[in-house]
Enzyme design. Structure first.
Site, PDB file in Angstrom:
ATOM      1  N   LYS A  47       0.835  -1.178   0.000  1.00 23.76           N
ATOM      2  CA  LYS A  47       0.000   0.000   0.000  1.00 23.76           C
ATOM      3  C   LYS A  47       0.884   1.246   0.000  1.00 23.76           C
ATOM      4  CE  LYS A  47      -1.210   2.097   3.845  1.00 23.76           C
ATOM      5  NZ  LYS A  47      -0.162   2.633   4.746  1.00 23.76           N
ATOM      6  N   HIS A  71      -6.545  -0.199   5.967  1.00 28.12           N
ATOM      7  CA  HIS A  71      -6.628  -1.034   7.159  1.00 28.12           C
ATOM      8  C   HIS A  71      -8.017  -1.018   7.811  1.00 28.12           C
ATOM      9  CE1 HIS A  71      -2.420  -1.173   6.506  1.00 28.12           C
ATOM     10  NE2 HIS A  71      -2.088  -0.085   7.162  1.00 28.12           N
TER      11      HIS A  71
END
Ligand code: BG6
Length: 485
Positions: free
Chosen positions: A147, A239
């Site tokens: 990410k 997340h």
């Protein structure tokens, strides 16, 4: 049990993530006997280093991040023997690809090859193209994308398309290390292996859900990345939305990667849009100013930036999400993440509805189930019980279970399991293309709303739980963040 032999090629090998997470995770799996002794870890980056020079850096990183009796000189030396380096700009087709090709040369056609991209995401497409065009992608190859995948929906699509032209989706592993956390995976077991919880997991029984990921750290010298990102992109888009999908998804038809991910996508595409028109009532953002943290005064966010530049980047965000499905109609999911909070705490709180008041005196809050991800992994279920003696006065006891005890050899770090899952070819705990894009599709209008808002984040003192508006967000409906419960 050892995984099949592999070559792990890391792009961005001199970067912070490689040093702090990837090398320590591979070392721990090596020390645990899971990494075959003929595996290779090949770092690539632009710095002109040779194998020895890179091993020196790797040794230092292990010294910094592997503490106590986990650091065993002999094991470290054997591990470093697997580590190699090629000086290469992966985005440049004219780079030293022949060097990488030479390192990768093998007689074993079935050997697994993992390309781990930990560079700036706008290079992912070019790196994937070069890997492919230089003939380095074998039938047993996978590509892991760290990410962030882009900075908004449009750039995420660019990354996905760029990589997708050179690797099939089935070999693209988008990593979200929260999915590697034991307690996050456990949500699936808790929900679907306990009929009591499964039956109560809906709007009839649940009042609201809150998901907090609070950190005590500030910028940690990552200003160059973080100031262009902010908490919404850095933590919520990936997340916290991943955790939300696991909490909210319908029962999957199986635990296969695609069955799970199909259900997770459905959650993401059912999120009610937040945009310029309704941000005020649903989203709070903050930026820390000087305050007390860990017993001493810490500087403001702006003062931590390299040139102490003015910045509108949010270091805290709290928001109210709603999922437009029959199960969740009207149930708020409060998500919150921030830097320089009073404690490092990642926790999911399922707040059940209160029962009828009266029998035991004044009205009582409903039960809650707490799934703690950090600092310890546990499930906490406070129960009201009668106080001892001939009385019906109530007291509270905690049914608490440490998840580690029930589990197999737990990982010290979420990256450990995920790095080897990529070798094994198990994509269940990785993020599919449509998941990333659905998450960005929901987050991008919030970013756009902020961009046109004309105001910036609210100030909050370092060492506090964020701006007052974050509390007000829940107070609208008489709800409370966990520290106020
Ligand atoms: C990373 C973010 O993805 O997650 C960091 O970029 C953050 O800003 C980190 O500190 C938090 O991870 P963990 O596992 O410590 O909760």
């Amino acid at each position: 049990e050892p995984v099949p032999s592999f070559d792990y090629v890391i792009f961005g090998a001199t970067g912070d993530l490689t040093m702090r997470k990837l090398l320590p995770a591979l070392y721990r799996r090596f020390a645990a006997g899971q990494v075959p002794s003929d595996a290779r870890i090949i770092g690539t980056a632009r710095s002109p280093l040779d194998d020895e020079g890179y091993r020196e850096r790797a040794r230092k990183a292990l010294g910094d991040y592997i503490k106590g009796d986990e650091f065993v000189d002999d094991t470290v030396a054997r591990f470093l023997g697997l580590v190699h380096y090629v000086s290469l700009n992966g985005a440049d087709a004219g780079g030293h690809w022949a060097g990488l090709e030479a390192k990768l040369a093998t007689d074993d056609a079935g050997r697994v090859r993992v390309f781990y991209l930990a560079t700036a995401p706008d290079l992912y497409g070019a790196i994937a193209r070069n890997i492919d065009e230089k003939g380095l992608r074998t039938a047993q190859s996978r590509i892991v994308l760290e990410k962030p995948i882009g900075t908004d929906l449009a750039t995420a699509r660019d990354v996905n398309e760029g990589v997708g032209r050179h690797f099939p989706e089935s070999s693209i592993y988008r990593i979200d290390h929260y999915l590697g956390k034991e307690a996050v995976q456990n949500i699936i077991a808790l929900r679907f292996a306990n009929p009591m919880l499964e039956r109560m997991w809906d709007r009839e029984s649940i009042d609201y859900v809150q998901i907090t990921a609070a950190e005590t750290v500030g910028l940690e010298g990552r200003g160059g990345y973080y100031d262009g990102s902010g908490a919404l992109r850095d933590m919520i888009q990936n997340h916290l939305l991943q955790v939300l999908t696991v909490v909210a998804m319908e029962r999957p038809s199986s635990l296969d990667a695609d069955a799970l991910r199909d259900e997770k996508v459905r959650v993401l595409t059912s999120l009610k849009p937040l945009d310029a028109g309704n941000l005020g009532a649903n989203v709070a953002r903050g930026q820390y100013v000087r305050g007390m943290a860990g017993g001493h005064e810490v500087p403001a966010y702006r003062e931590e930036l390299p040139d102490a530049a003015p910045s509108n980047t949010e270091t805290f965000v709290a928001l109210k999400a709603e999922i437009d499905t029959p199960r969740w109609q009207g149930v708020p999911f409060y998500l919150r993440s921030g830097k320089r909070m009073p404690e490092k705490l990642t926790e999911i709180v399922i707040q059940f509805r209160a029962s009828e008041p009266g029998l035991f005196g004044e009205a009582r809050p409903g039960s809650r189930l707490v799934i703690r991800v950090q600092p310890d992994e546990s499930v906490i279920l406070p129960l009201f019980v009668k106080q001892p003696g001939n009385t019906f006065g109530l007291g509270e006891v905690d049914a608490q279970s440490a998840l580690g005890e029930a589990g197999r050899a737990g990982f010290r770090d979420a990256y450990e399991g995920l790095l080897l899952d990529a070798v094994k070819g198990s994509p269940a705990l990785f993020v599919r293309k449509d998941e990333t894009e659905a998450a960005w599709a929901w987050v991008s209008p919030i970013l756009q709303g902020w961009a046109t808002a004309g105001s910036g984040p609210e100030a909050y003192a370092a060492g506090t739980w964020g701006p007052e508006s974050a509390r007000a967000l829940l107070a609208q409906r008489g709800h409370h963040w966990v520290e106020d419960l």
